[in-house]
Design a protein around this motif. Sequence first.
Motif, PDB file in Angstrom:
ATOM      1  N   HIS A  93       6.427  17.163 -30.458  1.00  0.00           N
ATOM      2  CA  HIS A  93       5.777  18.054 -31.411  1.00  0.00           C
ATOM      3  C   HIS A  93       4.457  17.458 -31.891  1.00  0.00           C
ATOM      4  CE1 HIS A  93       5.063  20.771 -34.724  1.00  0.00           C
ATOM      5  NE2 HIS A  93       5.089  19.763 -35.582  1.00  0.00           N
ATOM      6  N   ARG A  94       4.460  16.157 -32.168  1.00  0.00           N
ATOM      7  CA  ARG A  94       3.255  15.505 -32.682  1.00  0.00           C
ATOM      8  C   ARG A  94       3.107  14.117 -32.053  1.00  0.00           C
ATOM      9  NH1 ARG A  94       0.127  16.231 -37.207  1.00  0.00           N
ATOM     10  NH2 ARG A  94       1.584  17.800 -37.990  1.00  0.00           N
ATOM     11  N   VAL A  95       1.880  13.761 -31.728  1.00  0.00           N
ATOM     12  CA  VAL A  95       1.586  12.422 -31.212  1.00  0.00           C
ATOM     13  C   VAL A  95       0.590  11.743 -32.153  1.00  0.00           C
ATOM     14  CG1 VAL A  95       2.043  13.011 -28.809  1.00  0.00           C
ATOM     15  CG2 VAL A  95      -0.260  13.314 -29.731  1.00  0.00           C
ATOM     16  N   THR A  96       0.627  10.414 -32.177  1.00  0.00           N
ATOM     17  CA  THR A  96      -0.267   9.648 -33.045  1.00  0.00           C
ATOM     18  C   THR A  96      -0.954   8.567 -32.224  1.00  0.00           C
ATOM     19  OG1 THR A  96       1.213   9.994 -34.926  1.00  0.00           O
ATOM     20  CG2 THR A  96      -0.425   8.240 -35.134  1.00  0.00           C
ATOM     21  N   ALA A  97      -2.260   8.479 -32.347  1.00  0.00           N
ATOM     22  CA  ALA A  97      -3.032   7.501 -31.586  1.00  0.00           C
ATOM     23  C   ALA A  97      -2.639   6.080 -31.959  1.00  0.00           C
ATOM     24  CB  ALA A  97      -4.520   7.711 -31.840  1.00  0.00           C
ATOM     25  N   ALA A  98      -2.596   5.206 -30.962  1.00  0.00           N
ATOM     26  CA  ALA A  98      -2.310   3.794 -31.208  1.00  0.00           C
ATOM     27  C   ALA A  98      -3.495   3.168 -31.943  1.00  0.00           C
ATOM     28  CB  ALA A  98      -2.066   3.066 -29.889  1.00  0.00           C
ATOM     29  N   ARG A  99      -3.219   2.170 -32.743  1.00  0.00           N
ATOM     30  CA  ARG A  99      -4.277   1.444 -33.442  1.00  0.00           C
ATOM     31  C   ARG A  99      -4.824   0.386 -32.492  1.00  0.00           C
ATOM     32  NH1 ARG A  99      -4.225  -3.149 -36.505  1.00  0.00           N
ATOM     33  NH2 ARG A  99      -1.946  -3.207 -36.457  1.00  0.00           N
ATOM     34  N   LEU A 100      -6.087   0.503 -32.160  1.00  0.00           N
ATOM     35  CA  LEU A 100      -6.712  -0.404 -31.193  1.00  0.00           C
ATOM     36  C   LEU A 100      -6.992  -1.754 -31.826  1.00  0.00           C
ATOM     37  CD1 LEU A 100      -9.262   2.028 -29.502  1.00  0.00           C
ATOM     38  CD2 LEU A 100      -6.962   1.409 -28.734  1.00  0.00           C
ATOM     39  N   ARG A 101      -6.795  -2.800 -31.059  1.00  0.00           N
ATOM     40  CA  ARG A 101      -7.136  -4.143 -31.527  1.00  0.00           C
ATOM     41  C   ARG A 101      -8.638  -4.310 -31.563  1.00  0.00           C
ATOM     42  NH1 ARG A 101      -3.898  -8.599 -28.259  1.00  0.00           N
ATOM     43  NH2 ARG A 101      -4.933  -9.852 -29.862  1.00  0.00           N
ATOM     44  N   ASP A 102      -9.122  -5.149 -32.459  1.00  0.00           N
ATOM     45  CA  ASP A 102     -10.553  -5.425 -32.541  1.00  0.00           C
ATOM     46  C   ASP A 102     -11.014  -6.063 -31.255  1.00  0.00           C
ATOM     47  OD1 ASP A 102     -10.586  -4.470 -35.109  1.00  0.00           O
ATOM     48  OD2 ASP A 102     -10.287  -6.441 -36.029  1.00  0.00           O
ATOM     49  N   ARG A 103     -12.161  -5.602 -30.760  1.00  0.00           N
ATOM     50  CA  ARG A 103     -12.689  -6.156 -29.525  1.00  0.00           C
ATOM     51  C   ARG A 103     -14.003  -6.839 -29.785  1.00  0.00           C
ATOM     52  NH1 ARG A 103     -12.628  -0.990 -25.810  1.00  0.00           N
ATOM     53  NH2 ARG A 103     -13.203  -0.052 -27.770  1.00  0.00           N
ATOM     54  N   GLY A 147      -6.040  12.220 -20.000  1.00  0.00           N
ATOM     55  CA  GLY A 147      -5.885  11.032 -19.168  1.00  0.00           C
ATOM     56  C   GLY A 147      -6.693   9.898 -19.749  1.00  0.00           C
ATOM     57  N   THR A 148      -7.354   9.116 -18.896  1.00  0.00           N
ATOM     58  CA  THR A 148      -8.206   8.046 -19.389  1.00  0.00           C
ATOM     59  C   THR A 148      -9.389   8.606 -20.155  1.00  0.00           C
ATOM     60  OG1 THR A 148      -7.588   6.694 -17.487  1.00  0.00           O
ATOM     61  CG2 THR A 148      -9.543   6.019 -18.703  1.00  0.00           C
ATOM     62  N   ASP A 149      -9.863   9.793 -19.740  1.00  0.00           N
ATOM     63  CA  ASP A 149     -11.052  10.393 -20.341  1.00  0.00           C
ATOM     64  C   ASP A 149     -10.726  11.719 -21.017  1.00  0.00           C
ATOM     65  OD1 ASP A 149     -13.228   8.563 -19.192  1.00  0.00           O
ATOM     66  OD2 ASP A 149     -12.121   9.197 -17.408  1.00  0.00           O
ATOM     67  N   TYR A 150     -11.524  12.078 -21.996  1.00  0.00           N
ATOM     68  CA  TYR A 150     -11.386  13.342 -22.700  1.00  0.00           C
ATOM     69  C   TYR A 150     -12.769  13.695 -23.264  1.00  0.00           C
ATOM     70  CZ  TYR A 150      -9.206  17.031 -25.383  1.00  0.00           C
ATOM     71  OH  TYR A 150      -8.848  18.265 -25.876  1.00  0.00           O
ATOM     72  N   PHE A 171      -4.912  10.853 -30.261  1.00  0.00           N
ATOM     73  CA  PHE A 171      -4.768   9.927 -29.140  1.00  0.00           C
ATOM     74  C   PHE A 171      -6.109   9.242 -28.897  1.00  0.00           C
ATOM     75  CE2 PHE A 171      -5.669  14.203 -27.676  1.00  0.00           C
ATOM     76  CZ  PHE A 171      -6.783  14.030 -26.882  1.00  0.00           C
ATOM     77  N   ASN A 172      -6.084   8.160 -28.155  1.00  0.00           N
ATOM     78  CA  ASN A 172      -7.305   7.432 -27.792  1.00  0.00           C
ATOM     79  C   ASN A 172      -7.693   7.776 -26.357  1.00  0.00           C
ATOM     80  OD1 ASN A 172      -7.433   5.897 -30.274  1.00  0.00           O
ATOM     81  ND2 ASN A 172      -5.722   4.694 -29.482  1.00  0.00           N
ATOM     82  N   ALA A 173      -8.956   8.034 -26.144  1.00  0.00           N
ATOM     83  CA  ALA A 173      -9.439   8.315 -24.796  1.00  0.00           C
ATOM     84  C   ALA A 173     -10.939   8.058 -24.744  1.00  0.00           C
ATOM     85  CB  ALA A 173      -9.135   9.756 -24.384  1.00  0.00           C
ATOM     86  N   THR A 174     -11.439   7.808 -23.550  1.00  0.00           N
ATOM     87  CA  THR A 174     -12.863   7.551 -23.352  1.00  0.00           C
ATOM     88  C   THR A 174     -13.638   8.855 -23.358  1.00  0.00           C
ATOM     89  OG1 THR A 174     -12.310   5.628 -22.001  1.00  0.00           O
ATOM     90  CG2 THR A 174     -14.569   6.482 -21.835  1.00  0.00           C
ATOM     91  N   GLY A 175     -14.679   8.920 -24.184  1.00  0.00           N
ATOM     92  CA  GLY A 175     -15.500  10.116 -24.276  1.00  0.00           C
ATOM     93  C   GLY A 175     -16.606  10.131 -23.249  1.00  0.00           C
ATOM     94  N   PRO A 176     -17.394  11.203 -23.222  1.00  0.00           N
ATOM     95  CA  PRO A 176     -18.499  11.309 -22.257  1.00  0.00           C
ATOM     96  C   PRO A 176     -19.526  10.194 -22.405  1.00  0.00           C
ATOM     97  CG  PRO A 176     -18.017  13.438 -23.229  1.00  0.00           C
ATOM     98  CD  PRO A 176     -17.220  12.438 -24.008  1.00  0.00           C
ATOM     99  N   GLY A 217     -18.797   7.096 -22.703  1.00  0.00           N
ATOM    100  CA  GLY A 217     -18.260   5.867 -22.158  1.00  0.00           C
ATOM    101  C   GLY A 217     -17.539   4.992 -23.166  1.00  0.00           C
ATOM    102  N   ALA A 218     -17.491   5.419 -24.435  1.00  0.00           N
ATOM    103  CA  ALA A 218     -16.803   4.656 -25.475  1.00  0.00           C
ATOM    104  C   ALA A 218     -15.443   5.276 -25.770  1.00  0.00           C
ATOM    105  CB  ALA A 218     -17.646   4.622 -26.750  1.00  0.00           C
ATOM    106  N   VAL A 219     -14.519   4.436 -26.224  1.00  0.00           N
ATOM    107  CA  VAL A 219     -13.182   4.921 -26.574  1.00  0.00           C
ATOM    108  C   VAL A 219     -13.212   5.520 -27.976  1.00  0.00           C
ATOM    109  CG1 VAL A 219     -10.780   4.274 -26.971  1.00  0.00           C
ATOM    110  CG2 VAL A 219     -12.067   3.228 -25.102  1.00  0.00           C
ATOM    111  N   HIS A 220     -12.694   6.742 -28.095  1.00  0.00           N
ATOM    112  CA  HIS A 220     -12.666   7.445 -29.377  1.00  0.00           C
ATOM    113  C   HIS A 220     -11.247   7.876 -29.712  1.00  0.00           C
ATOM    114  CE1 HIS A 220     -17.080   7.808 -29.475  1.00  0.00           C
ATOM    115  NE2 HIS A 220     -16.999   8.084 -28.176  1.00  0.00           N
ATOM    116  N   ARG A 221     -11.022   8.111 -30.991  1.00  0.00           N
ATOM    117  CA  ARG A 221      -9.768   8.701 -31.448  1.00  0.00           C
ATOM    118  C   ARG A 221      -9.987  10.200 -31.531  1.00  0.00           C
ATOM    119  NH1 ARG A 221      -5.507   6.812 -35.225  1.00  0.00           N
ATOM    120  NH2 ARG A 221      -4.504   8.648 -36.139  1.00  0.00           N
TER     121      ARG A 221
END
Length: 201
Positions: free
Chosen positions: A191-201, A168-171, A109-114, A116-120
């Motif tokens: 059973h299994r989740v897959t992170a969304a592919r983020l668009r280029d920013r 949540g928003t953060d992990y 999954f995608n979430a904001t790390g400590p 402040g950036a979004v990570h998979r």
Amino acid sequence: MWELGEERSTPRLARALAKTSHAASRACSAWSVPRIPVVLGKTPGPAPWLSRPRQATGIDRTARQYAFDFDDPAQVAPAHYPKMQGAFLRERLGSGYLSAGLTFDQGSFNATGPDGAVHRWTLGPAGAGTNEQTLDRVHLRDYVVDLRSVGAPAREWLTRARPTRIVGTDYPDGPYDIALAPTHDVLIHLHRVTAARLRDR
């Protein structure tokens, strides 16, 4: 567990107030841009710009909720009155409000790390003694349960608090001891989740 309407975001709340205030200001600026449709000829169906105000409002509100100064008593709730968003919705909507929780055994999954950036993020199978481990032992791979109507003996199991992932928003955040039945009306387990592919920013 993803909790719809309720979220813990300790890492991001620890970010500098100047950064969160700047992000909120940028979001507000984007929201204030005039929303004028550009129509070339006849466009069948609703114009795509119609949904943009709603999306911009969501982005603006998300940014502003992290721009509070938590050292200012006037901007935060009293310590003796801690309530999650879902509690306010329940009071306002009554039986018209339904709390849905989402659990999963493994995946990404995608979430904001400590930082402040979004990570998979990728997690392996749920650990022993967790709610997720037991939920994943059900013969169905993915399923939805109406926790309000579950009978014995499952009802007793659902009322006991056990370690549960919080996403949540953060992990990372958690795990926390959570009793599923008192927390949600409906539970979705995957059973299994897959992170969304983020668009280029």
